[in-house]
Enzyme design. Structure first.
Site, mmCIF file in Angstrom:
data_model
loop_
_atom_site.group_PDB
_atom_site.id
_atom_site.type_symbol
_atom_site.label_atom_id
_atom_site.label_comp_id
_atom_site.label_asym_id
_atom_site.label_seq_id
_atom_site.Cartn_x
_atom_site.Cartn_y
_atom_site.Cartn_z
ATOM 1 N N GLU B 409 0.847 -1.366 -0.054
ATOM 2 C CA GLU B 409 0.068 0.010 0.009
ATOM 3 C C GLU B 409 0.877 1.236 -0.002
ATOM 4 O O GLU B 409 0.374 2.117 -0.480
ATOM 5 C CB GLU B 409 -1.126 0.108 1.172
ATOM 6 C CG GLU B 409 -2.296 -1.007 1.019
ATOM 7 C CD GLU B 409 -1.920 -2.244 1.154
ATOM 8 O OE1 GLU B 409 -0.679 -2.772 1.464
ATOM 9 O OE2 GLU B 409 -2.834 -3.128 0.772
ATOM 10 N N HIS B 476 -11.625 -4.881 9.010
ATOM 11 C CA HIS B 476 -12.161 -5.034 7.784
ATOM 12 C C HIS B 476 -13.389 -4.388 7.905
ATOM 13 O O HIS B 476 -14.161 -4.262 6.880
ATOM 14 C CB HIS B 476 -12.102 -6.335 6.889
ATOM 15 C CG HIS B 476 -10.897 -6.745 6.502
ATOM 16 N ND1 HIS B 476 -9.892 -7.310 7.354
ATOM 17 C CD2 HIS B 476 -10.384 -7.180 5.259
ATOM 18 C CE1 HIS B 476 -8.938 -7.789 6.682
ATOM 19 N NE2 HIS B 476 -9.139 -7.480 5.298
#
Ligand SMILES: Cc1ncc(C[n+]2csc(CCOP(=O)(O)OP(=O)(O)O)c2C)c(N)n1
Lengths: 79, 674
Positions: B409, B476
């Protein structure tokens, strides 16, 4: 004329002790000659003359000064 | 020995002399900075470069003027060798309006795009991911430029550099990783932080060549740099170039250097680059008098430049808000008085899911503008993204423009930033907003700040799309918009309908500032959440809230998935005679406070509902703003409905206790208008 002030030697450093002069008052120095000994919480360092000329001492050995305090001047004189 | 030196002795002595001039200028400038610091003339952060001059000198001599560099806080050597104006460099270090970045960046923010120096960072290693993007832009736009990213030895321990090395090699980017190995990572000698003996050995692990040279010898550095640059330019991919040169001063001015071995320092001083270079010139026939004259000219140039910086003004306080966002010189977080209407092109509408709407926005943006490129994990076909938002796009536009990335990322966001700095309009995908922590440095310290810290000399038109999960457990399912709205320089939009998603995303992609666009997972694919979306173009400005339901009794301000819970709650209490107005903010920064205040002015009751934790959620900001502006008009205290201050649980029973829904919003509505 060049001013010599207590330097800021680190992010959190706000004052310094002028431990000892390494030149006589009124003496002539070259740029880079030893000027005085500085001590802070973090570091002891020898401060050198930033320019050539005649030193007028202002700071008193043993005194603690805030960063930025004028402790000497160096005046350039011809010859 | 250098090729030129072997075949062209004339040119070689000219080259040596050029090296000397550059290195000597760096030394003089560095000296002047340290002298000013020691005499108390300057008070600033400064990272000395004495000893490392030959590295920057040799590398930059191998570059074309238009080639790119991304450098670090220890900036003087690289910046001067690349050709920065000495007065502007000194001005920036001193925080003056004449600095490269108008005094906003300091040593960590030197930027001079006109000479190819795009960005400087104060975050160790963070330049490397950005440099991959600069190199990607060169590739994509066919500019033929090569990018050099410089960093210290200490930076080789940080993940960003490794992510960048892997990505650059994978994509064979025209990039040189330049490691200034000055033998210390701040106060730690190399042997105390790694067992790696030569950092260039690490290159092999990423499938790229690595070379280590004597960083006190500009000729050796230049030779290696020329090879690396030539390889990059002909499409042969990146090189890791390590140049070793002892750092002759402290990490910063005032560093007591208690960790430096005095004997080694003494030896290094005896081997320092400039005296060696001078001797070499003299033994090649240049006279000492000639070099003394050159030294004097350089000293005069540096003196003049620094004096001009000392004499220059500091930036005026009223310019504070300049360069936080583009096109504004004032507070850019609240969109009061700057409203533009939504624009929709005439034509048919189709019923789409939010994911399809996102896909359509991306497809149309890519078709309109070649500079739009997509980056992200799994985004290419056949997968087309975890939620199919990018399905079909790599097939239509090719894998050069729809770039499936490694799972990295920091590299993804950094690459997007760098590409944006040099002409592309990247849209990066962060699979889940929970992964923000992995790339927050790139987003918050670089995307958000580069416009400001370069005084507007660069800007970062990236869009970061991300999914806010639901029912997927603690890592999440988080709603993290408050992490983002706290950072000046970012814009943050959250879609609640397919139409809004298309209109907001289109605007984000065309915006000149970094935008984070959040897609709530439960809205992405659900049939019940489909909605009509114009087939043609739609642009919804950021900073324009949407009243999703009119009402006169209570205002519910919300965004994202919770808008639907608010609408349900409104329907529920309508049967009790309470008319709720539901305001969907759509963008949090800029914030459409005007619409909120107009609604509250009418209803005099406010409930704020969001899926993030109530405590320190963005609702607190709205509550405060409304209280400041219209406290006297409120009939009841502002009420907030948000998640409990716990991680998001997995079990449905616990989720029900944790997350707000229509019943909680309805209860809050009844409470405030009792
Ligand atoms: C991510 C991050 N961690 C820590 C720091 C604090 N810091 C600033 S410079 C530095 C040393 C870095 O050493 P190196 O990469 O070798 O570069 P050098 O300073 O020697 O040029 C550290 C630890 C920082 N700026 N960024």
């Amino acid at each position: 004329m060049t001013e010599v002030r207590i330097p800021k030697t680190g992010d959190a450093v706000e004052e310094g002790t002028l431990v000892e002069w390494l030149v006589e008052d009124g003496a002539r120095v070259e740029r880079g000659d030893p000027l005085y000994l500085l001590e802070t919480d973090k570091v002891a360092m020898q401060i050198e003359a930033p320019s050539a000329g005649v030193v007028a001492r202002i700071g008193v050995p043993g005194e603690i000064y805030p960063v930025g305090e004028l402790v000497a001047t160096i005046t350039e004189r011809p010859g | 020995m250098n090729e030129e030196m072997r075949t062209e002795p004339e040119a070689s002595s000219a080259l040596l002399r050029r090296f000397y001039e550059t290195a000597r200028t760096i030394r003089e400038f560095d000296d002047r900075m340290r002298r000013g610091l020691a005499s108390g003339e300057f008070m600033m952060s400064y990272w000395p470069v004495e000893g490392q001059e030959a590295i920057s000198t040799g590398v930059c001599a191998a570059l074309e003027p238009d080639d790119r560099m991304v450098i670090t806080y220890r900036c003087a050597a690289d910046a001067i060798a690349k050709g920065v104006d000495l007065g502007e460099l000194a001005g920036e270090l001193l925080g003056k309006s004449t600095g490269t970045s108008g005094g906003r960046g300091g040593a960590m923010g030197i930027s001079a795009p006109d000479i190819g120096l795009l960005a400087t960072t104060g975050i160790v290693g963070a330049g490397a991911p950005i440099a991959t993007g600069v190199a990607l832009a060169a590739r994509q736009l066919g500019s033929g430029r090569v990018t050099v990213v410089s960093f210290g030895d200490g930076a080789t321990s940080i993940g960003a550099v490794h992510e960048a090395m892997n990505l650059a090699s994978l994509w064979q980017l025209p990039l040189v990783f330049l490691c200034h190995n000055n033998l210390f990572g701040e106060g730690t000698p190399v042997a105390e932080y790694t067992r790696t003996e030569r950092f260039s050995d690490r290159a092999a692990g990423y499938g790229m060549p690595g070379v280590t040279v004597d960083g006190t010898d500009p000729v050796a550095v230049h030779k290696a740099a020329k090879e690396a640059v030539a390889r990059a330019r002909r499409g042969g991919g990146p090189t890791f170039l390590e140049a070793i040169a002892f750092r002759l001063n402290g990490h910063y001015f005032g560093d007591p250097c208690t960790y430096v071995d005095a004997a080694k320092l003494e030896a290094a001083r005896g081997n320092e680059p400039i005296a060696k270079l001078r001797n070499r010139l003299v033994s090649g026939g240049v006279t000492a008098a000639d070099l003394d004259a050159l030294d004097q000219r350089i000293a005069d140039d540096v003196d003049r430049a620094v004096s001009s910086a000392v004499a220059a003004d500091m930036p005026a306080p009223e310019t504070l808000y300049a360069h936080v966002y583009g096109g504004t010189d004032r507070f850019g977080a609240v969109s009061e008085g700057k409203r533009i209407a939504t624009s929709v092109s005439a034509g048919a509408e189709s019923e789409l899911s939010l994911a399809q709407a996102v896909n359509q926005a991306l497809e149309q943006a890519m078709a309109r503008d070649d500079r739009v490129v997509l980056l992200g994990e799994d985004i290419a076909d056949p997968m087309g993204g975890l939620f199919t938002c990018t399905k079909g796009l790599s097939t239509r536009f090719g894998r050069d423009r729809v770039r499936a990335t490694p799972i990295a990322e920091e590299a993804i966001v950094g690459c997007a930033i760098g590409a944006a700095l040099d002409g592309l309009r990247p849209v990066a995908e962060l699979m889940f907003v929970d992964f923000l922590g992995v790339c927050l440095d790139q987003l918050a310290n670089h995307a958000a700040k580069l416009r400001f810290m370069t005084g507007g000399r660069v800007h970062v038109p990236i869009t970061l799309r991300s999914v806010e999960g639901a029912h997927s457990g603690p890592q999440h399912s988080q709603a993290l918009e408050a992490w983002l709205t706290h950072v000046p320089g970012l814009k943050v939009a959250v879609a609640s309908t397919p139409r809004d998603a298309k209109g907001l995303l289109t605007t984000c992609i065309e915006d000149d500032d970094p935008c984070v666009f959040i897609e709530p997972m439960q809205l992405l694919l659900a049939r019940t959440m489909r909605g009509l979306v114009p087939d043609g173009e739609i642009r919804i400005p950021l900073g324009l809230a949407d009243v999703k339901r009119d009402g006169k009794d209570v205002t519910v301000v919300s965004w994202g998935a919770v808008v639907h819970a608010a609408l349900q709650a409104a329907a529920e209490v309508a049967s009790e005679g309470i008319e709720v107005e539901v305001v969907d903010l759509r963008s949090l920064v800029p914030l459409d406070l005007e619409t909120v205040l107009a609604s509250v002015g009418k209803t005099r009751c406010l409930v704020i509902a969001h899926s993030a934790t109530t405590f320190s959620g963005f609702g607190a900001e709205i509550a405060a703003l409304v209280s400041e502006r219209c406290f006297g008009e409120l009939k009841a205290p502002v009420s907030r409905v948000g998640a409990a201050f716990t991680p998001v649980p997995r079990a449905h029973s616990l989720v029900a206790a944790h997350s707000p829904g229509a019943p909680q919003i309805a209860a809050a509505v009844r409470q405030v208008c009792r």
